[in-house]
Design an enzyme around this catalytic site. Structure first.
Site, PDB file in Angstrom:
ATOM      1  N   HIS A  19      33.937  38.378  67.701  1.00  0.00           N
ATOM      2  CA  HIS A  19      34.382  37.530  68.800  1.00  0.00           C
ATOM      3  C   HIS A  19      33.453  37.753  69.987  1.00  0.00           C
ATOM      4  CE1 HIS A  19      38.845  36.853  67.536  1.00  0.00           C
ATOM      5  NE2 HIS A  19      38.055  36.891  66.466  1.00  0.00           N
ATOM      6  N   GLU A  25      34.017  38.332  73.113  1.00  0.00           N
ATOM      7  CA  GLU A  25      34.380  39.459  73.977  1.00  0.00           C
ATOM      8  C   GLU A  25      33.953  40.794  73.368  1.00  0.00           C
ATOM      9  OE1 GLU A  25      38.089  36.694  74.261  1.00  0.00           O
ATOM     10  OE2 GLU A  25      36.445  37.030  72.861  1.00  0.00           O
ATOM     11  N   CYS A  85      42.316  36.944  72.492  1.00  0.00           N
ATOM     12  CA  CYS A  85      43.276  37.180  71.418  1.00  0.00           C
ATOM     13  C   CYS A  85      43.755  38.640  71.514  1.00  0.00           C
ATOM     14  CB  CYS A  85      42.616  36.910  70.065  1.00  0.00           C
ATOM     15  SG  CYS A  85      41.410  38.172  69.589  1.00  0.00           S
ATOM     16  N   CYS A 113      40.829  41.230  71.080  1.00  0.00           N
ATOM     17  CA  CYS A 113      39.933  41.284  72.232  1.00  0.00           C
ATOM     18  C   CYS A 113      40.630  41.878  73.452  1.00  0.00           C
ATOM     19  CB  CYS A 113      39.378  39.901  72.525  1.00  0.00           C
ATOM     20  SG  CYS A 113      38.292  39.313  71.203  1.00  0.00           S
TER      21      CYS A 113
END
Length: 168
Positions: free
Chosen positions: A71, A73, A101, A104
């Site tokens: 992801h 992040e 999410c 993260c």
């Protein structure tokens, strides 16, 4: 309907030069999201700043890397930690185009990032208020101030365009 779906991510609105720092840095995160869009990735972008300077930037790369952990992040946190030589990002701000999410948000808490700025809500997996708020949970040893809705229309619009184009 297909005619309304962009083939290329447009940066026209992003490059107009903002005076507000949150707007400016979200524009930089949007550039990363556009990079993800161009790669056929879910268009999420992230930048991390320290002292008003960008120290890390990343785009979502789950498909490219064939890795569920890739992801934006998570990738940006990794880059930022290497840039400053510490796992604690206590003097940093994280800007991300879509609400983090749970994975993260957990990484943000673990990295001790004090401020998280995001663009659009994530009603299916949001962990900064939409479904749960991991970032401001007082039972954890660290909390982050959450600022939401920065360049929200652009962030949400890019996601909508992606899903119309790639996931009909």
């Amino acid at each position: 309907m297909e005619a309304n779906v962009p083939r290329k991510c447009s940066l026209d609105k992003i490059n107009r030069g903002e005076s507000d720092l949150d707007e400016f840095f979200m524009a930089e995160a949007l550039k990363e999201a556009c990079r993800a869009y161009e790669m056929g990735e879910v268009p999420i972008g992230c930048v991390i700043t320290k002292g008003g300077e960008i120290i890390a930037r990343a785009a979502n790369e789950r498909v490219t890397r064939a890795n569920a952990l890739s992801h934006a992040e998570i990738l940006a946190i990794d880059i930022a930690c290497k840039a400053i030589g510490d796992w604690r990002l206590e003097d940093c701000r994280l800007y991300v185009t879509i609400e983090p999410c749970p994975m993260c948000a957990g990484a943000i808490v673990q990295a001790r990032i004090p401020v998280v700025v995001y663009g659009a809500k994530n009603p299916k997996a949001g962990a900064a208020g939409s479904i749960i708020n991991i970032l401001e949970e007082s039972r954890f040893n660290h909390q982050a101030l959450v600022v939401s809705g920065v360049r929200e229309e652009e962030c949400a619009g890019l996601m909508k365009a992606f899903f119309l184009r790639f996931r009909k």
